[in-house]
Design a protein around this motif. Structure first.
Motif, short mmCIF file in Angstrom:
data_model
loop_
_atom_site.label_atom_id
_atom_site.label_comp_id
_atom_site.label_asym_id
_atom_site.label_seq_id
_atom_site.Cartn_x
_atom_site.Cartn_y
_atom_site.Cartn_z
N VAL A 68 0.89 -1.17 0.00
CA VAL A 68 0.00 0.00 0.00
C VAL A 68 0.92 1.21 0.00
N LEU A 69 0.89 1.98 -1.07
CA LEU A 69 1.95 2.97 -1.29
C LEU A 69 1.39 4.37 -1.53
N VAL A 70 2.07 5.35 -0.96
CA VAL A 70 1.69 6.74 -1.17
C VAL A 70 2.96 7.59 -1.28
N MET A 71 2.88 8.67 -2.05
CA MET A 71 4.01 9.59 -2.20
C MET A 71 3.68 10.88 -1.45
N ILE A 72 4.57 11.26 -0.51
CA ILE A 72 4.35 12.42 0.34
C ILE A 72 5.67 13.17 0.52
N TYR A 73 5.66 14.23 1.32
CA TYR A 73 6.90 14.82 1.83
C TYR A 73 6.64 15.30 3.25
N THR A 74 7.63 15.17 4.10
CA THR A 74 7.40 15.30 5.54
C THR A 74 7.18 16.73 6.02
N GLU A 96 -5.27 -7.89 12.33
CA GLU A 96 -3.89 -7.91 12.83
C GLU A 96 -3.09 -9.06 12.25
N ASN A 97 -3.73 -10.22 12.06
CA ASN A 97 -2.99 -11.39 11.57
C ASN A 97 -2.61 -11.27 10.09
N GLN A 98 -3.18 -10.27 9.38
CA GLN A 98 -2.84 -10.09 7.98
C GLN A 98 -1.76 -9.02 7.76
N LEU A 99 -1.43 -8.29 8.81
CA LEU A 99 -0.43 -7.23 8.67
C LEU A 99 0.94 -7.76 8.30
N LYS A 100 1.22 -9.02 8.68
CA LYS A 100 2.53 -9.61 8.37
C LYS A 100 2.71 -9.81 6.87
N ASP A 101 1.61 -9.85 6.12
CA ASP A 101 1.67 -10.02 4.66
C ASP A 101 1.45 -8.71 3.93
N LEU A 102 1.59 -7.61 4.66
CA LEU A 102 1.28 -6.30 4.12
C LEU A 102 2.41 -5.33 4.43
N GLN A 103 2.71 -4.45 3.49
CA GLN A 103 3.73 -3.41 3.70
C GLN A 103 3.17 -2.07 3.26
N PHE A 104 3.13 -1.13 4.21
CA PHE A 104 2.76 0.24 3.89
C PHE A 104 4.04 0.98 3.54
N VAL A 105 4.06 1.61 2.37
CA VAL A 105 5.28 2.25 1.87
C VAL A 105 4.99 3.73 1.60
N LEU A 106 5.82 4.61 2.17
CA LEU A 106 5.70 6.04 1.92
C LEU A 106 6.97 6.51 1.23
N VAL A 107 6.81 7.03 0.02
CA VAL A 107 7.93 7.47 -0.80
C VAL A 107 7.98 8.99 -0.78
N SER A 108 9.13 9.55 -0.43
CA SER A 108 9.25 11.00 -0.37
C SER A 108 9.44 11.60 -1.75
N ILE A 109 8.71 12.69 -2.02
CA ILE A 109 8.92 13.43 -3.27
C ILE A 109 9.92 14.56 -3.06
N ASP A 110 10.46 14.65 -1.84
CA ASP A 110 11.46 15.68 -1.52
C ASP A 110 12.71 15.01 -0.93
N ASP A 114 14.09 15.05 2.93
CA ASP A 114 13.69 13.83 3.63
C ASP A 114 14.81 12.79 3.62
N THR A 115 15.81 13.04 4.44
CA THR A 115 16.90 12.08 4.63
C THR A 115 16.37 10.88 5.42
N PRO A 116 17.10 9.78 5.44
CA PRO A 116 16.67 8.65 6.27
C PRO A 116 16.42 9.04 7.72
N GLU A 117 17.27 9.91 8.26
CA GLU A 117 17.10 10.34 9.65
C GLU A 117 15.78 11.10 9.83
N ARG A 118 15.48 11.99 8.87
CA ARG A 118 14.24 12.75 8.94
C ARG A 118 13.03 11.82 8.80
#
Length: 202
Positions: A68-74, A96-110, A114-118
């Protein structure tokens, strides 16, 4: 049992052609595992991304889970907090038992800001630091390429501000786009239904 190439026999006897005694041929079964990626898969993109844990990965490393993916900036103060809230709302509706087969991904457009630390700090601030949340920082070119694949449009309108599409995308475990939800605070019934159906297939 076989003789003369492809000719086979189902009983012990002599071959009617060559008169030789027939012998049982061992049969072995071969299982072929197809790990091929379809032409429509985002896993064909081979660029490298940095996670909020400062680990270098490729999108294919996420293979095997519903995404489940979205593009944002912090630093966004308008649309992105609402997109994050929409992602959290979707998460709450997944068993809850299905979350292990799911990955929420947020991709920075900045990626510059948006460094890894940020991204790590943002994840903690928003209670999105469990294992099924991943934040990605790429290069400007890799982010642009990925946005084009998702039909997400964005444009920098000031040093700290972007205009952008508000789209949440759902991919199957092979990286193929299965559903998109556009808008802020919209009815996410179909999105949740798609996610649950896909995780049940994983």
């Amino acid at each position: 049992m076989a003789c003369e190439g492809e000719k086979t026999y189902n009983a012990f006897n002599s071959c009617s052609i060559c008169k030789m005694d027939l012998k049982v041929i061992e049969q072995t079964s071969k299982v072929i595992v197809n790990n091929a990626i379809s032409d429509e898969s985002i896993f064909n993109l081979t660029t490298t991304w940095n996670t909020e844990e400062d680990e270098a990965i490729q999108l294919e490393d996420l293979k095997g889970k519903t995404l489940v993916l979205v593009m944002i900036y912090t630093t966004c103060k308008a649309a992105c907090p609402r997109l994050v809230a929409d992602m959290r709302n979707i998460e709450k509706q997944i068993p809850e038992n299905q979350l292990k087969d799911l990955q929420f991904v947020l991709v920075s457009i900045d990626p510059e800001t948006d460094t890894p630390e940020r991204l790590k700090s943002f994840a903690i601030e928003n209670h999105m630091d469990r294992l099924h949340w991943t934040f990605l920082q790429g290069t400007e070119s890799s982010v642009r390429e990925f946005a084009n694949v998702l039909a997400v449009k964005y444009k920098q309108i000031s040093p700290m501000d972007f205009s952008h599409s508000n789209i949440i995308s759902v991919f199957n475990s092979g990286g193929e786009l299965m559903h998109q939800q556009e808008g802020l605070g919209v009815d996410n019934k179909e999105t949740v239904k798609t996610i649950i159906e896909l995780t049940n297939k994983n």
